[in-house]
Design a protein around this motif. Structure first.
Motif, PDB file in Angstrom:
ATOM      1  N   GLY A  76      17.222  10.330  66.633  1.00  0.00           N
ATOM      2  CA  GLY A  76      16.383  11.505  66.473  1.00  0.00           C
ATOM      3  C   GLY A  76      16.347  12.255  67.791  1.00  0.00           C
ATOM      4  O   GLY A  76      16.849  11.785  68.809  1.00  0.00           O
ATOM      5  N   PHE A  77      15.784  13.424  67.767  1.00  0.00           N
ATOM      6  CA  PHE A  77      15.666  14.162  69.018  1.00  0.00           C
ATOM      7  C   PHE A  77      14.293  14.802  69.106  1.00  0.00           C
ATOM      8  O   PHE A  77      13.636  15.078  68.110  1.00  0.00           O
ATOM      9  N   MET A  78      13.879  14.982  70.344  1.00  0.00           N
ATOM     10  CA  MET A  78      12.545  15.513  70.623  1.00  0.00           C
ATOM     11  C   MET A  78      12.585  17.033  70.712  1.00  0.00           C
ATOM     12  O   MET A  78      13.509  17.608  71.264  1.00  0.00           O
ATOM     13  N   ILE A  79      11.555  17.649  70.172  1.00  0.00           N
ATOM     14  CA  ILE A  79      11.348  19.088  70.315  1.00  0.00           C
ATOM     15  C   ILE A  79       9.983  19.234  70.965  1.00  0.00           C
ATOM     16  O   ILE A  79       8.961  18.892  70.381  1.00  0.00           O
ATOM     17  N   THR A  91       6.956  18.328  73.459  1.00  0.00           N
ATOM     18  CA  THR A  91       6.428  17.092  74.021  1.00  0.00           C
ATOM     19  C   THR A  91       6.028  16.072  72.964  1.00  0.00           C
ATOM     20  O   THR A  91       6.061  14.876  73.229  1.00  0.00           O
ATOM     21  N   ASN A  92       5.663  16.501  71.775  1.00  0.00           N
ATOM     22  CA  ASN A  92       5.175  15.536  70.798  1.00  0.00           C
ATOM     23  C   ASN A  92       5.726  15.733  69.390  1.00  0.00           C
ATOM     24  O   ASN A  92       5.115  15.315  68.426  1.00  0.00           O
ATOM     25  N   MET A  93       6.866  16.359  69.239  1.00  0.00           N
ATOM     26  CA  MET A  93       7.470  16.528  67.929  1.00  0.00           C
ATOM     27  C   MET A  93       8.858  15.905  67.939  1.00  0.00           C
ATOM     28  O   MET A  93       9.660  16.183  68.830  1.00  0.00           O
ATOM     29  N   ARG A  94       9.124  15.057  66.954  1.00  0.00           N
ATOM     30  CA  ARG A  94      10.401  14.370  66.870  1.00  0.00           C
ATOM     31  C   ARG A  94      11.008  14.599  65.495  1.00  0.00           C
ATOM     32  O   ARG A  94      10.313  14.512  64.477  1.00  0.00           O
ATOM     33  N   ILE A  95      12.290  14.891  65.469  1.00  0.00           N
ATOM     34  CA  ILE A  95      12.993  15.101  64.208  1.00  0.00           C
ATOM     35  C   ILE A  95      13.930  13.928  63.987  1.00  0.00           C
ATOM     36  O   ILE A  95      14.730  13.591  64.854  1.00  0.00           O
ATOM     37  N   ARG A  96      13.804  13.292  62.816  1.00  0.00           N
ATOM     38  CA  ARG A  96      14.667  12.176  62.443  1.00  0.00           C
ATOM     39  C   ARG A  96      15.358  12.515  61.131  1.00  0.00           C
ATOM     40  O   ARG A  96      14.872  13.306  60.342  1.00  0.00           O
TER      41      ARG A  96
END
Length: 64
Positions: free
Chosen positions: A26-29, A31-36
């Protein structure tokens, strides 16, 4: 009701294995949002097999 054959069961099991592998990526967008992307193979399993096999695939992927 759909008849389950070996091809459907094998394809759903491969999609569950792919979902388990994709669960780690996954990757971070920001500071506190992650897309998987682990839900994509489970959605495909639900489309291929229907409600019952899709539910079993999602439960199996979450338990592993």
């Amino acid at each position: 009701m759909k008849k389950f054959n070996l091809k459907i069961i094998a394809s759903i099991s491969v999609l569950v294995a792919l979902a388990v592998v994709l669960k780690t990526f996954g990757f971070m967008i920001g500071t506190n949002m992650r897309i998987r992307f682990y839900a994509v193979p489970l959605l495909i399993a639900g489309i291929i097999g229907g409600f019952g096999p899709g539910l079993v695939a999602a439960v199996a992927a979450d338990m592993i």
